[in-house]
Motif scaffolding. Structure first.
Motif, PDB file in Angstrom:
ATOM      1  N   THR A   1       0.839  -1.201   0.000  1.00 25.59           N
ATOM      2  CA  THR A   1       0.000   0.000   0.000  1.00 25.59           C
ATOM      3  C   THR A   1       0.879   1.257   0.000  1.00 25.59           C
ATOM      4  O   THR A   1       0.676   2.154  -0.807  1.00 25.59           O
ATOM      5  CB  THR A   1      -0.943   0.017   1.209  1.00 25.59           C
ATOM      6  OG1 THR A   1      -0.180  -0.115   2.423  1.00 25.59           O
ATOM      7  CG2 THR A   1      -1.959  -1.120   1.120  1.00 25.59           C
ATOM      8  N   TYR A   2       1.832   1.306   0.905  1.00 22.64           N
ATOM      9  CA  TYR A   2       2.806   2.404   0.889  1.00 22.64           C
ATOM     10  C   TYR A   2       4.057   1.979   1.638  1.00 22.64           C
ATOM     11  O   TYR A   2       4.061   0.970   2.357  1.00 22.64           O
ATOM     12  CB  TYR A   2       2.221   3.694   1.463  1.00 22.64           C
ATOM     13  CG  TYR A   2       1.941   3.705   2.946  1.00 22.64           C
ATOM     14  CD1 TYR A   2       2.831   4.282   3.844  1.00 22.64           C
ATOM     15  CD2 TYR A   2       0.757   3.173   3.455  1.00 22.64           C
ATOM     16  CE1 TYR A   2       2.565   4.306   5.206  1.00 22.64           C
ATOM     17  CE2 TYR A   2       0.475   3.191   4.815  1.00 22.64           C
ATOM     18  CZ  TYR A   2       1.384   3.762   5.679  1.00 22.64           C
ATOM     19  OH  TYR A   2       1.119   3.787   7.031  1.00 22.64           O
TER      20      TYR A   2
ATOM     21  N   THR B   1       5.759  10.631  -2.676  1.00 25.48           N
ATOM     22  CA  THR B   1       4.983  11.754  -2.170  1.00 25.48           C
ATOM     23  C   THR B   1       5.778  12.623  -1.200  1.00 25.48           C
ATOM     24  O   THR B   1       5.370  13.739  -0.895  1.00 25.48           O
ATOM     25  CB  THR B   1       3.724  11.248  -1.439  1.00 25.48           C
ATOM     26  OG1 THR B   1       4.113  10.543  -0.254  1.00 25.48           O
ATOM     27  CG2 THR B   1       2.899  10.343  -2.336  1.00 25.48           C
TER      28      THR B   1
ATOM     29  N   PHE C   1       8.239   8.803   2.026  1.00 25.82           N
ATOM     30  CA  PHE C   1       7.039   8.025   1.713  1.00 25.82           C
ATOM     31  C   PHE C   1       6.922   7.753   0.218  1.00 25.82           C
ATOM     32  O   PHE C   1       7.200   8.621  -0.619  1.00 25.82           O
ATOM     33  CB  PHE C   1       5.779   8.751   2.185  1.00 25.82           C
ATOM     34  CG  PHE C   1       5.590   8.735   3.681  1.00 25.82           C
ATOM     35  CD1 PHE C   1       4.912   7.707   4.315  1.00 25.82           C
ATOM     36  CD2 PHE C   1       6.123   9.755   4.462  1.00 25.82           C
ATOM     37  CE1 PHE C   1       4.766   7.681   5.687  1.00 25.82           C
ATOM     38  CE2 PHE C   1       5.975   9.743   5.842  1.00 25.82           C
ATOM     39  CZ  PHE C   1       5.291   8.713   6.450  1.00 25.82           C
TER      40      PHE C   1
ATOM     41  N   ALA D   1       3.976   5.790  -2.265  1.00 24.49           N
ATOM     42  CA  ALA D   1       2.619   5.250  -2.228  1.00 24.49           C
ATOM     43  C   ALA D   1       2.310   4.466  -3.497  1.00 24.49           C
ATOM     44  O   ALA D   1       2.749   4.821  -4.593  1.00 24.49           O
ATOM     45  CB  ALA D   1       1.601   6.375  -2.061  1.00 24.49           C
TER      46      ALA D   1
ATOM     47  N   ILE E   1      -4.354   4.387  -3.869  1.00 28.34           N
ATOM     48  CA  ILE E   1      -4.774   5.730  -3.463  1.00 28.34           C
ATOM     49  C   ILE E   1      -6.263   5.898  -3.725  1.00 28.34           C
ATOM     50  O   ILE E   1      -6.741   5.698  -4.842  1.00 28.34           O
ATOM     51  CB  ILE E   1      -3.969   6.807  -4.217  1.00 28.34           C
ATOM     52  CG1 ILE E   1      -2.489   6.730  -3.821  1.00 28.34           C
ATOM     53  CG2 ILE E   1      -4.516   8.205  -3.929  1.00 28.34           C
ATOM     54  CD1 ILE E   1      -1.589   7.654  -4.618  1.00 28.34           C
TER      55      ILE E   1
ATOM     56  N   ILE F   1      -5.026   6.446   1.495  1.00 36.63           N
ATOM     57  CA  ILE F   1      -5.165   5.034   1.152  1.00 36.63           C
ATOM     58  C   ILE F   1      -6.137   4.475   2.179  1.00 36.63           C
ATOM     59  O   ILE F   1      -5.749   4.133   3.301  1.00 36.63           O
ATOM     60  CB  ILE F   1      -3.799   4.318   1.196  1.00 36.63           C
ATOM     61  CG1 ILE F   1      -2.859   4.931   0.156  1.00 36.63           C
ATOM     62  CG2 ILE F   1      -3.966   2.829   0.960  1.00 36.63           C
ATOM     63  CD1 ILE F   1      -1.455   4.377   0.182  1.00 36.63           C
TER      64      ILE F   1
ATOM     65  N   VAL G   1      -1.170   9.546   3.815  1.00 36.30           N
ATOM     66  CA  VAL G   1       0.260   9.522   3.514  1.00 36.30           C
ATOM     67  C   VAL G   1       0.674  10.940   3.143  1.00 36.30           C
ATOM     68  O   VAL G   1       0.110  11.535   2.222  1.00 36.30           O
ATOM     69  CB  VAL G   1       0.554   8.560   2.344  1.00 36.30           C
ATOM     70  CG1 VAL G   1       2.035   8.578   1.990  1.00 36.30           C
ATOM     71  CG2 VAL G   1       0.104   7.136   2.700  1.00 36.30           C
TER      72      VAL G   1
END
Length: 235
Positions: free
Chosen positions: A149-150, A190, A194, A196, A201, A211, A216
């Protein structure tokens, strides 16, 4: 075949390591060394893939020697001192053998090193990767790219957040190295800390991408990445 050296200031330990190494089919012993300086000389002239390395040695101890290497090979620490295990982990050693050790424990360490060596020898992928392995506390953990996810950067470590697990995976790696590994179109940077997954998103705010319920952060420097993502032509 993994070319290796054994470095220990005790003759009995060097003899034991030599005997054990010769029983492992995928290991080839290049040389035994009684100190780090001898080992450094071997590394300058010979290809070495793996070092069995003692810690407590005169003049230059094993950890100091390891830290001095610009591109160290795989390392299995061999020591009588358990207190160095954490420092060894921070230096990304393949394993940590505590003297006295059995042949079974020695073989297990060698198998771990062999797994890492085979991963290192894999040719660069010509297609986008769908999964990869990361080292988590002496264990190789498989990460599926579509499950991410991130990713969160923490100095020399990263935390990989996954859809399938509430607990993130913590591994020693830089954000830059991870970003280079992942499919460029599938992830957006981002923030300096981070990264992502675009497909995960769900909404975009002024200073965040969302998310699900997780926000984030988006820094000013990377807002252009979000703009490019939004304006990316559909396939």
């Amino acid at each position: 075949m993994i070319r290796c050296i054994a470095v220990d200031d005790e003759q009995l330990v060097r003899d034991l390591l030599e005997d054990n190494i010769r029983q492992i089919p995928f290991l080839q012993l290049v040389k035994t060394c009684k100190n780090a300086l001898e080992a450094a000389e071997v590394l300058q002239t010979t290809q070495v893939d793996l070092i069995f390395l003692d810690i407590q040695m005169p003049r230059l101890n094993g950890l100091q020697f390891l830290q001095s290497l610009k591109n160290p090979p795989l390392v299995i620490l061999v020591t009588a001192y358990e207190q160095y295990a954490l420092e060894g982990f921070n230096l990304q050693v393949a394993d940590y053998l505590l003297k006295p050790f059995s042949f079974e424990r020695f073989l297990k360490a060698c198998n771990r090193a062999n797994d890492l060596f085979r991963l290192q020898q894999q040719p660069a992928a010509t297609e986008e990767i769908t999964d990869f392995f990361v080292n988590v506390e002496y264990t190789l953990v498989k990460i599926v790219v579509s499950d991410i996810t991130y990713i969160e950067g923490l100095k020399d470590y990263i935390r990989i957040h996954l859809s399938s697990s509430p607990k993130p995976v913590l591994t020693r790696m830089t954000m830059k190295a991870m970003e280079e590994k992942l499919p460029a179109a599938a992830f957006v940077r981002t923030h300096k800390s981070f990264l992502a997954a675009v497909a995960k998103i769900t909404s975009i705010k002024r200073d965040f991408v969302c998310i699900g319920v997780t926000e984030v952060p988006v820094s000013e420097f990377y807002k252009e990445n979000i703009t490019r993502m939004i304006n990316r032509p559909e396939k």
